[in-house]
Write a protein that holds these residues in place. Sequence first.
Motif, PDB file in Angstrom:
ATOM      1  N   LYS A  25      66.582 -96.873 -37.499  1.00 47.95           N
ATOM      2  CA  LYS A  25      65.248 -96.689 -38.079  1.00 47.95           C
ATOM      3  C   LYS A  25      65.377 -96.467 -39.580  1.00 47.95           C
ATOM      4  O   LYS A  25      66.404 -95.989 -40.065  1.00 47.95           O
ATOM      5  CB  LYS A  25      64.539 -95.493 -37.431  1.00 47.95           C
ATOM      6  CG  LYS A  25      64.336 -95.621 -35.924  1.00 47.95           C
ATOM      7  CD  LYS A  25      63.668 -94.371 -35.373  1.00 47.95           C
ATOM      8  CE  LYS A  25      63.408 -94.483 -33.871  1.00 47.95           C
ATOM      9  NZ  LYS A  25      64.631 -94.487 -33.065  1.00 47.95           N
ATOM     10  N   ASP A  26      64.317 -96.783 -40.302  1.00 52.20           N
ATOM     11  CA  ASP A  26      64.330 -96.552 -41.741  1.00 52.20           C
ATOM     12  C   ASP A  26      63.916 -95.117 -42.048  1.00 52.20           C
ATOM     13  O   ASP A  26      63.729 -94.295 -41.141  1.00 52.20           O
ATOM     14  CB  ASP A  26      63.437 -97.561 -42.475  1.00 52.20           C
ATOM     15  CG  ASP A  26      61.964 -97.447 -42.074  1.00 52.20           C
ATOM     16  OD1 ASP A  26      61.550 -96.398 -41.536  1.00 52.20           O
ATOM     17  OD2 ASP A  26      61.219 -98.419 -42.310  1.00 52.20           O
ATOM     18  N   ALA A  27      63.775 -94.815 -43.335  1.00 55.65           N
ATOM     19  CA  ALA A  27      63.465 -93.440 -43.746  1.00 55.65           C
ATOM     20  C   ALA A  27      62.128 -92.956 -43.207  1.00 55.65           C
ATOM     21  O   ALA A  27      61.896 -91.751 -43.078  1.00 55.65           O
ATOM     22  CB  ALA A  27      63.473 -93.352 -45.276  1.00 55.65           C
ATOM     23  N   ASN A  28      61.249 -93.885 -42.861  1.00 52.03           N
ATOM     24  CA  ASN A  28      59.928 -93.518 -42.322  1.00 52.03           C
ATOM     25  C   ASN A  28      59.905 -93.494 -40.804  1.00 52.03           C
ATOM     26  O   ASN A  28      58.836 -93.333 -40.201  1.00 52.03           O
ATOM     27  CB  ASN A  28      58.869 -94.498 -42.835  1.00 52.03           C
ATOM     28  CG  ASN A  28      58.725 -94.456 -44.345  1.00 52.03           C
ATOM     29  OD1 ASN A  28      58.738 -93.370 -44.937  1.00 52.03           O
ATOM     30  ND2 ASN A  28      58.602 -95.622 -44.960  1.00 52.03           N
ATOM     31  N   GLU A  30      60.603 -96.045 -38.892  1.00 51.25           N
ATOM     32  CA  GLU A  30      60.226 -97.345 -38.348  1.00 51.25           C
ATOM     33  C   GLU A  30      61.479 -98.125 -37.938  1.00 51.25           C
ATOM     34  O   GLU A  30      62.501 -98.098 -38.637  1.00 51.25           O
ATOM     35  CB  GLU A  30      59.441 -98.153 -39.386  1.00 51.25           C
ATOM     36  CG  GLU A  30      58.140 -97.505 -39.829  1.00 51.25           C
ATOM     37  CD  GLU A  30      57.146 -97.395 -38.688  1.00 51.25           C
ATOM     38  OE1 GLU A  30      57.107 -98.332 -37.849  1.00 51.25           O
ATOM     39  OE2 GLU A  30      56.404 -96.390 -38.630  1.00 51.25           O
TER      40      GLU A  30
END
Length: 727
Positions: A25-28, A30
């Motif tokens: 997942k990315d930093a958000n 997602e």
Amino acid sequence: MTVKTQKVVLTETAETVLKRRYYIKDANGELVENWEKLARRVANAIAEPDRELPDFETLKDEFFQMIYHLDFLPNSPCLMNAGTDIGQLSACFVLPIEDTMEGIFAAIRNGALVHKTGGGTGYSFSRLRARNASVRSTQGVASGPLSFAAVFDAATETIKQGGKRRGANMGVLRVDHPDIMDFITAKQDQTKFNNFNFSVAITDAFMEALQAEKDYELIDPSNKKAVGSMNARYVFDTIVDLAWHNGEPGVLFIDAANKANPTPQLGEFEATNPCGEQWLLPFESCNLGSINLARFVKNGQIDYSRIEAITRIAVRFLDNVIDCNRYPIPEIEAMTMQTRKIGLGIMGMHDMLIQLGIPYGSEAGRMCAAEVMAFIRKIAEEKSIELAVTKGAFPAYNPEHNHYPARRNAALTSIQPTGTVSMIADCASGCEPYFSVVMVKHVMDGDRLLMVNRWFEKVAREENFYSDDLMARVADKGTVVGLPEIPAQWQEVFKTAQDITPADHIQMQAILQNNGVDSSISKTINLPNSATKDEVRLSYLMGYKLGCKGLTVYRDGSRDGQVLNTKSASDAQSGAQTATVGVSGQVVKQNLPDVMSAKRYRLKDKDQNNIYIIVCFDDNEKPMEVFAKFPYDNRIDLKDKSTMWTTLCRLVSLALRYDIPMEEIIKQLDRSAGHMLDLPSQMGKLLKSFMAGTQNGFSGTCPDCNGQLVYEEGCETCRSCGYSKCS
């Protein structure tokens, strides 16, 4: 030459597991991965040590193809961490505990670093002095192994493995340690040591004393001198009694393991990883992977040519993992590089047998499984010898001690738990039979979704006995056995874990152990709830006799509750009765006796707070009263939740005493499934278990999704969302 990739479509359950635990997942928060990207990430990272070799590009593609197409999957840390900043790829570690304060807390620190990166740890507490033994440096007395095990347990509780995996430990104590009885009974209270599996290291000397009905010696670990003796039968019966009650402690046959130690010059085995399939020396680690046998049946025959090809690629993959791994501490790296052990295993064995039309519990099933496992071991050794020629043998190899050909890896095969990995592959776990062929998943508003095993559905449709009604009855009954619509042949082939006799479970484990498994096997010997202690006793004795290196038994429903009161003779005079209609036409509330039988269940809410539910029931095992107990009663922030539960329990108790149909109570409770207040639905599932006569209670409830937990391979696993205590 790159092979064109045929698109793989994963099951809904597989995608759920991957999204929750594996995809990056990315930093958000997602998702930035799908299954193809994950497979390429892992393949590229593990091929990297061979970048300078001429077959590097081909190797990357071979690694990718076997993962993407689910022919072979590595253990969870590798799938999660390969190609990421964490980079710790091994699942199994054994850490030594020295008999000093410095040594004990160094082991706690080392274990914390392992858990942080997704590994599981095994500890032997056998070197620690017994409780009340003298401590020369302080002129005091030792507190004993169990007191320090509690510290290890508390440390694990604070660390969630890599943010994705629970901390998991194996605690081992030799049967000849003076504190062995404290250890055997330690998990009688099921609120303690919840981050540990406990196993007793059984010696040949103990088994000989047991057979001869004699005492055996207890040994002071500090000086190896006898300090007393105990009756072997008494100790063994206590192990049996506790295992019958809740599945622990397990047993490890330590002398059998050490006889198969491939590097005795480096030391002796003391402990295993959390699920018991990897005997490792102190500071050793092992990375695991499993061939999905469900994928290797073609036209009703085992495709040995494909098994050979995938075995060769898998051995090279697992050997490369050793070189690109990031080890938690230097001592683990140094020891792992000395022996270069790998754990190539299997999953989907039951799927293979089903496709061949062979019952799991039959002699034909055992012979087929053993033949395949021996073939995998043979090819794995050939590949390891080939790698030794081009890359060098494992550094600890010494022809004077190691009476086998020079190879790249000191150990090659084991059969490990594949809980969430087998969910991704949509196959049975490890060498286990399926736990069920039709499972119920509870969804919103109390509706039921039937999850039918793909092989069972295929056969049922081809043989024209499929119907929604039959699938529902299989789910409710928990077995295909005894349903006249299902032909006898398929009743045998689709027998599940609890349909198969304990003897057949043990014989399957033993024949695999003796035909192609270097280390050991993680497998559960499933017993019905009605099993006697004698059956548990005979299971252990049979496993030892047949050459197993360890054994875990689990009696269905035994881990859920604890009897608080026994029924008294006065119950017959207490006036307890079924609710009746009074002369006025109103339903009469049932009067309850002063003494009732009860069971206590521990569960967690969505915020992982403990809640204890106490259920009282009448002579016919019918629930009549429900109480809730909260360890956090004094926490102001949870006061509302405590009040809600107290109110709910009063209302449910009132409904039970007025003999409201239990189906109606359950229907209302089920409607909370998936909401913030999810615990009422768990109470509904408990009441269902009493209706079905299984009394499995909250042991069957997943804390993440409220799905059904099954106990296999030494783990509680949810087949709906992938939750597991140890994988």
